[in-house]
Design an enzyme around this catalytic site. Structure first.
Site, PDB file in Angstrom:
ATOM      1  N   CYS A  99     -10.210   9.573   7.704  1.00  0.00           N
ATOM      2  CA  CYS A  99     -10.218   8.814   8.962  1.00  0.00           C
ATOM      3  C   CYS A  99     -11.394   9.083   9.893  1.00  0.00           C
ATOM      4  O   CYS A  99     -12.026   8.145  10.359  1.00  0.00           O
ATOM      5  CB  CYS A  99      -8.932   9.088   9.737  1.00  0.00           C
ATOM      6  SG  CYS A  99      -7.501   8.368   8.953  1.00  0.00           S
ATOM      7  N   PHE A 100     -11.661  10.358  10.191  1.00  0.00           N
ATOM      8  CA  PHE A 100     -12.561  10.644  11.316  1.00  0.00           C
ATOM      9  C   PHE A 100     -13.931   9.972  11.168  1.00  0.00           C
ATOM     10  O   PHE A 100     -14.358   9.218  12.032  1.00  0.00           O
ATOM     11  CB  PHE A 100     -12.743  12.155  11.485  1.00  0.00           C
ATOM     12  CG  PHE A 100     -11.592  12.832  12.188  1.00  0.00           C
ATOM     13  CD1 PHE A 100     -10.484  12.107  12.596  1.00  0.00           C
ATOM     14  CD2 PHE A 100     -11.613  14.194  12.450  1.00  0.00           C
ATOM     15  CE1 PHE A 100      -9.429  12.717  13.248  1.00  0.00           C
ATOM     16  CE2 PHE A 100     -10.560  14.818  13.097  1.00  0.00           C
ATOM     17  CZ  PHE A 100      -9.468  14.083  13.496  1.00  0.00           C
ATOM     18  N   GLN A 101     -14.608  10.258  10.074  1.00  0.00           N
ATOM     19  CA  GLN A 101     -15.956   9.707   9.921  1.00  0.00           C
ATOM     20  C   GLN A 101     -15.913   8.183   9.844  1.00  0.00           C
ATOM     21  O   GLN A 101     -16.673   7.484  10.508  1.00  0.00           O
ATOM     22  CB  GLN A 101     -16.615  10.298   8.679  1.00  0.00           C
ATOM     23  CG  GLN A 101     -17.959   9.669   8.422  1.00  0.00           C
ATOM     24  CD  GLN A 101     -18.754  10.431   7.396  1.00  0.00           C
ATOM     25  OE1 GLN A 101     -18.893  11.642   7.461  1.00  0.00           O
ATOM     26  NE2 GLN A 101     -19.279   9.722   6.429  1.00  0.00           N
TER      27      GLN A 101
ATOM     28  N   GLY B  94       0.838  -1.205   0.000  1.00  0.00           N
ATOM     29  CA  GLY B  94       0.000   0.000   0.000  1.00  0.00           C
ATOM     30  C   GLY B  94       0.862   1.241   0.000  1.00  0.00           C
ATOM     31  O   GLY B  94       1.549   1.540   0.976  1.00  0.00           O
TER      32      GLY B  94
ATOM     33  N   PHE C 203      -0.340   7.587  13.488  1.00  0.00           N
ATOM     34  CA  PHE C 203      -1.077   8.752  13.984  1.00  0.00           C
ATOM     35  C   PHE C 203      -0.776  10.024  13.193  1.00  0.00           C
ATOM     36  O   PHE C 203      -1.194  11.102  13.584  1.00  0.00           O
ATOM     37  CB  PHE C 203      -0.766   8.988  15.470  1.00  0.00           C
ATOM     38  CG  PHE C 203      -1.282   7.888  16.363  1.00  0.00           C
ATOM     39  CD1 PHE C 203      -2.618   7.858  16.723  1.00  0.00           C
ATOM     40  CD2 PHE C 203      -0.451   6.882  16.815  1.00  0.00           C
ATOM     41  CE1 PHE C 203      -3.109   6.842  17.538  1.00  0.00           C
ATOM     42  CE2 PHE C 203      -0.930   5.865  17.628  1.00  0.00           C
ATOM     43  CZ  PHE C 203      -2.263   5.845  17.999  1.00  0.00           C
TER      44      PHE C 203
ATOM     45  N   TYR D   3      -1.392   7.469   1.357  1.00  0.00           N
ATOM     46  CA  TYR D   3      -1.051   8.612   2.212  1.00  0.00           C
ATOM     47  C   TYR D   3      -0.359   8.163   3.491  1.00  0.00           C
ATOM     48  O   TYR D   3       0.373   8.942   4.101  1.00  0.00           O
ATOM     49  CB  TYR D   3      -2.318   9.406   2.549  1.00  0.00           C
ATOM     50  CG  TYR D   3      -2.784  10.255   1.388  1.00  0.00           C
ATOM     51  CD1 TYR D   3      -2.344  11.574   1.254  1.00  0.00           C
ATOM     52  CD2 TYR D   3      -3.631   9.752   0.412  1.00  0.00           C
ATOM     53  CE1 TYR D   3      -2.753  12.363   0.187  1.00  0.00           C
ATOM     54  CE2 TYR D   3      -4.045  10.535  -0.657  1.00  0.00           C
ATOM     55  CZ  TYR D   3      -3.608  11.837  -0.766  1.00  0.00           C
ATOM     56  OH  TYR D   3      -4.007  12.617  -1.823  1.00  0.00           O
TER      57      TYR D   3
HETATM   58  C1  UDX Z   1      -6.434  12.582  11.601  1.00  0.00           C
HETATM   59  C2  UDX Z   1      -5.708  12.483  12.940  1.00  0.00           C
HETATM   60  O1  UDX Z   1      -5.369  13.792  13.398  1.00  0.00           O
HETATM   61  C3  UDX Z   1      -4.457  11.631  12.796  1.00  0.00           C
HETATM   62  O2  UDX Z   1      -3.837  11.450  14.051  1.00  0.00           O
HETATM   63  C4  UDX Z   1      -4.842  10.274  12.224  1.00  0.00           C
HETATM   64  O3  UDX Z   1      -3.678   9.491  12.016  1.00  0.00           O
HETATM   65  C5  UDX Z   1      -5.581  10.429  10.917  1.00  0.00           C
HETATM   66  O4  UDX Z   1      -6.726  11.284  11.104  1.00  0.00           O
HETATM   67  P1  UDX Z   1      -6.080  13.989   9.361  1.00  0.00           P
HETATM   68  O5  UDX Z   1      -7.453  13.505   9.018  1.00  0.00           O
HETATM   69  O6  UDX Z   1      -4.984  13.838   8.372  1.00  0.00           O
HETATM   70  O7  UDX Z   1      -5.568  13.272  10.692  1.00  0.00           O
HETATM   71  O8  UDX Z   1      -6.166  15.555   9.714  1.00  0.00           O
HETATM   72  P2  UDX Z   1      -6.613  16.400  11.008  1.00  0.00           P
HETATM   73  O9  UDX Z   1      -5.622  17.462  11.204  1.00  0.00           O
HETATM   74  O10 UDX Z   1      -6.913  15.546  12.174  1.00  0.00           O
HETATM   75  O11 UDX Z   1      -7.957  17.105  10.511  1.00  0.00           O
HETATM   76  C6  UDX Z   1      -9.143  16.380  10.257  1.00  0.00           C
HETATM   77  C7  UDX Z   1     -10.267  17.328   9.891  1.00  0.00           C
HETATM   78  O12 UDX Z   1     -10.683  18.099  11.018  1.00  0.00           O
HETATM   79  C8  UDX Z   1      -9.882  18.345   8.808  1.00  0.00           C
HETATM   80  O13 UDX Z   1     -10.956  18.500   7.909  1.00  0.00           O
HETATM   81  C9  UDX Z   1      -9.649  19.615   9.590  1.00  0.00           C
HETATM   82  O14 UDX Z   1      -9.851  20.771   8.826  1.00  0.00           O
HETATM   83  C10 UDX Z   1     -10.695  19.474  10.693  1.00  0.00           C
HETATM   84  N1  UDX Z   1     -10.379  20.242  11.910  1.00  0.00           N
HETATM   85  C11 UDX Z   1      -9.279  19.917  12.651  1.00  0.00           C
HETATM   86  C12 UDX Z   1     -11.206  21.281  12.298  1.00  0.00           C
HETATM   87  O15 UDX Z   1     -12.207  21.587  11.642  1.00  0.00           O
HETATM   88  N2  UDX Z   1     -10.905  21.973  13.443  1.00  0.00           N
HETATM   89  C13 UDX Z   1      -9.826  21.680  14.221  1.00  0.00           C
HETATM   90  O16 UDX Z   1      -9.615  22.348  15.242  1.00  0.00           O
HETATM   91  C14 UDX Z   1      -8.978  20.623  13.797  1.00  0.00           C
HETATM   92  P1  ADP Z   2      -4.243   5.466   3.221  1.00  0.00           P
HETATM   93  O1  ADP Z   2      -4.714   6.877   3.341  1.00  0.00           O
HETATM   94  O2  ADP Z   2      -4.725   4.586   4.370  1.00  0.00           O
HETATM   95  O3  ADP Z   2      -2.780   5.325   2.993  1.00  0.00           O
HETATM   96  P2  ADP Z   2      -4.766   5.022   0.399  1.00  0.00           P
HETATM   97  O4  ADP Z   2      -6.072   4.682  -0.253  1.00  0.00           O
HETATM   98  O5  ADP Z   2      -4.117   6.330   0.126  1.00  0.00           O
HETATM   99  O6  ADP Z   2      -5.013   4.815   1.964  1.00  0.00           O
HETATM  100  O7  ADP Z   2      -3.692   3.896   0.049  1.00  0.00           O
HETATM  101  C1  ADP Z   2      -3.921   2.520   0.099  1.00  0.00           C
HETATM  102  C2  ADP Z   2      -3.193   1.864  -1.081  1.00  0.00           C
HETATM  103  O8  ADP Z   2      -3.255   0.451  -0.919  1.00  0.00           O
HETATM  104  C3  ADP Z   2      -3.782   2.163  -2.462  1.00  0.00           C
HETATM  105  O9  ADP Z   2      -2.806   2.780  -3.266  1.00  0.00           O
HETATM  106  C4  ADP Z   2      -4.186   0.758  -3.014  1.00  0.00           C
HETATM  107  O10 ADP Z   2      -3.928   0.629  -4.398  1.00  0.00           O
HETATM  108  C5  ADP Z   2      -3.270  -0.154  -2.214  1.00  0.00           C
HETATM  109  N1  ADP Z   2      -3.760  -1.539  -2.108  1.00  0.00           N
HETATM  110  C6  ADP Z   2      -4.974  -1.958  -1.692  1.00  0.00           C
HETATM  111  N2  ADP Z   2      -5.030  -3.311  -1.695  1.00  0.00           N
HETATM  112  C7  ADP Z   2      -3.821  -3.774  -2.109  1.00  0.00           C
HETATM  113  C8  ADP Z   2      -3.236  -5.069  -2.296  1.00  0.00           C
HETATM  114  N3  ADP Z   2      -3.925  -6.172  -2.045  1.00  0.00           N
HETATM  115  N4  ADP Z   2      -1.970  -5.129  -2.737  1.00  0.00           N
HETATM  116  C9  ADP Z   2      -1.260  -4.012  -2.978  1.00  0.00           C
HETATM  117  N5  ADP Z   2      -1.742  -2.762  -2.805  1.00  0.00           N
HETATM  118  C10 ADP Z   2      -2.998  -2.624  -2.373  1.00  0.00           C
END
Ligand code: UDX
Ligand code: ADP
Length: 462
Positions: A267-269, A7, A157, A10
């Site tokens: 992630c959040f939702q 994978g 995280f 992100y």
């Molecule tokens: C989150 C967690 O922070 C991280 O630890 C986990 O690994 C993945 O999920 P991420 O979704 O990348 O990270 O971004 P984050 O900074 O947490 O923001 C999430 C959402 O909340 C964004 O849309 C952001 O704009 C919003 N947010 C955040 C607010 O609206 N207000 C705030 O005070 C903080």
């Molecule tokens: P995250 O934000 O959790 O990293 P992404 O959707 O950005 O999630 O990345 C997950 C990646 O995993 C994608 O690029 C997808 O093509 C890859 N993937 C999913 N299943 C497999 C698999 N069985 N073998 C190799 N890659 C995979």
């Protein structure tokens, strides 16, 4: 030592780049089925935008960091295999709309079981429901013929937009597992740059659940301040002042109290819905309902924002041009998953607004695809009228100024820094009057805008 990461998204991409940069003696092989994504990781144009990431990748790529689609070879050679694939919310069958879809994780486990050689440590990096490791262990042992395994949970995280710094200086690294030896092997890798007191070890289930819990708590803070923003608008309190006042209480703390148009991101939702599903599964209905309100409040906030635009603009936005500044779910990323902008724009499009969208990092193709998915009301394809609405009413601009030209209103949906320093006299001159600004992130200088002549509406301010 050889690491394979399945994978290259992100999470997998940046995490492995950091391990490779910090541990030159470890060979790190990132694999993905998606050949375009792998090609981009091997090019000068990485598939994800993340400040500082280019330099990290450049230092390690070609030395001890490689990207390829050769999943089987990478697994066979590896001492440690990270599973870093997507775990989206299920869209079908039992638990649809809530439970995590573990199809991709299971496929990985089966593939690892089939091709791994010798003793292999399998690490869950993706966020997973509690007790997934049990399923992974069973699959591995039933598929494998000779190889043996230890399964660890090592949730990531990092937040997008700050991934490099989060990986360099994590608040903590969490490793859950049963084998002390396997835990130590992984801890030693992070120990190359993370102080040992920040490497926490737990049992497998605590580690899996901690990741869901951390995201639920963070999202809950955002929903809590967003709930207060509605009350602020009704009473004349200012949500930023309230956030500052409560954030100075060391028990509450200042972070994650920024009122907004609603949280987004992959992630959040997803994680909260997954938690809700788990609680229901274990018969904990009150706990499930408690957490579900965090998502309910977030949906309300997005809807409320779109409705307030329509109401303020004399109850109709039909044929009016609205500049949408920002499409990503937060600044400093090109990720748009669950971005509030998608839902606000869907609601405005249904009101027949003309949208002129600008985001500094999101491609036109991505914006159009997001809208095509969200506008579908019937199954997997757009109806003719939905397609026509997008074709006629959506324009993607290449600058903020272009988007705002001839507009009746501007809606700020992502907090990109560049929006703060624009020439607002120029913006104002090009707009229809009254020129409305709806600041969904509370980042602009509202009194200055009012002086110029804008009518400003912000979150949680009267
Ligand atoms: C989150 C967690 O922070 C991280 O630890 C986990 O690994 C993945 O999920 P991420 O979704 O990348 O990270 O971004 P984050 O900074 O947490 O923001 C999430 C959402 O909340 C964004 O849309 C952001 O704009 C919003 N947010 C955040 C607010 O609206 N207000 C705030 O005070 C903080
Ligand atoms: P995250 O934000 O959790 O990293 P992404 O959707 O950005 O999630 O990345 C997950 C990646 O995993 C994608 O690029 C997808 O093509 C890859 N993937 C999913 N299943 C497999 C698999 N069985 N073998 C190799 N890659 C995979």
């Amino acid at each position: 030592m050889k690491i394979c990461c399945i994978g290259a998204g992100y999470v997998g991409g940046p995490t492995m780049a950091m391990i490779a940069m910090k541990c030159p003696e470890i060979s790190v092989h990132v694999v993905d089925l998606n050949a375009d994504r792998i090609a981009a990781w091997n090019s000068s144009e990485l598939p994800i935008y993340e400040p500082g990431l280019d330099a990290v990748v450049q230092e390690a790529r070609g030395r001890n960091l490689t990207f390829s689609t050769d999943v089987e070879t990478a697994i066979a050679e590896a001492d440690i295999v990270f599973i870093s694939v997507n775990t989206p919310t299920k869209t079908y069958g039992i638990g649809a709309g809530r439970a995590a879809n573990l199809e991709f994780v299971e496929k990985c486990a089966r593939q690892i079981g089939r091709v791994a050689q010798g003793h292999t440590i399998v690490v869950e990096k993706s966020t997973l429901p509690v007790r997934t490791a049990e399923a992974v262990k069973r699959i591995l042992s039933s598929v494998a013929t000779e190889a043996t395994f230890d399964v660890l949970s090592n949730p990531e995280f990092l937040a997008e937009g700050t991934a490099v710094n989060d990986l360099l200086n994590p608040d903590r690294v969490l490793i859950g597992g049963e084998s002390a030896e396997a835990i130590q092997t992984l801890a030693d890798i992070y120990g190359n740059w993370v102080p040992s007191e920040r490497i926490l070890t737990t049992n497998l289930w605590s580690s899996e659940l901690s990741k869901l819990t951390a995201n639920a708590f963070l999202a809950q803070r955002v929903s809590s301040i967003n709930a207060m923003s509605a009350l602020c608008e009704a009473t004349g309190a200012d949500v930023d002042e309230v956030a500052k006042a409560i954030g100075t209480d060391s028990r509450i703390g200042p972070k994650f109290l920024k009122a907004s148009v609603g949280f987004g991101g992959s992630c959040f939702q997803k994680d909260i819905l997954n938690l809700v599903y788990l609680c229901s599964h274990f018969g904990l209905q009150e706990v499930a309902e408690y957490w579900e309100q965090v998502v309910v409040m977030n949906d309300y906030q997005k809807r409320r924002f779109a409705e307030s635009i329509v109401k303020t603009m004399f109850n109709t936005v039909s044929s009016k041009r609205i500049a949408i500044w920002g499409w990503a779910f937060k600044k400093d990323t090109n990720d748009t998953r669950e971005s509030a902008a998608i839902y606000v724009c869907r609601d405005l499009l249904r009101e027949r607004a003309q949208l002129h969208i600008y985001d500094p990092r999101v491609s036109k193709a991505r914006i159009l695809e997001d809208l095509e998915i969200v506008m579908r009301t019937n199954g997997d394809s757009l109806s003719n009228s939905e397609r026509e609405l997008i074709e006629k009413n959506v324009h993607v601009a290449t600058t903020s100024y272009e988007a705002a030209e001839e507009a009746h209103a501007i809606a700020v949906l992502t907090e990109w820094d560049e929006f703060k320093t624009l020439d607002f006299d120029r913006v104002y001159q090009g707009m229809h009057q009254p020129a409305f600004v709806f600041d969904g992130r509370n980042i602009l200088n509202h009194s200055k805008l009012a002086q110029i002549g804008f009518e400003v509406h912000a979150i949680g301010k009267k």
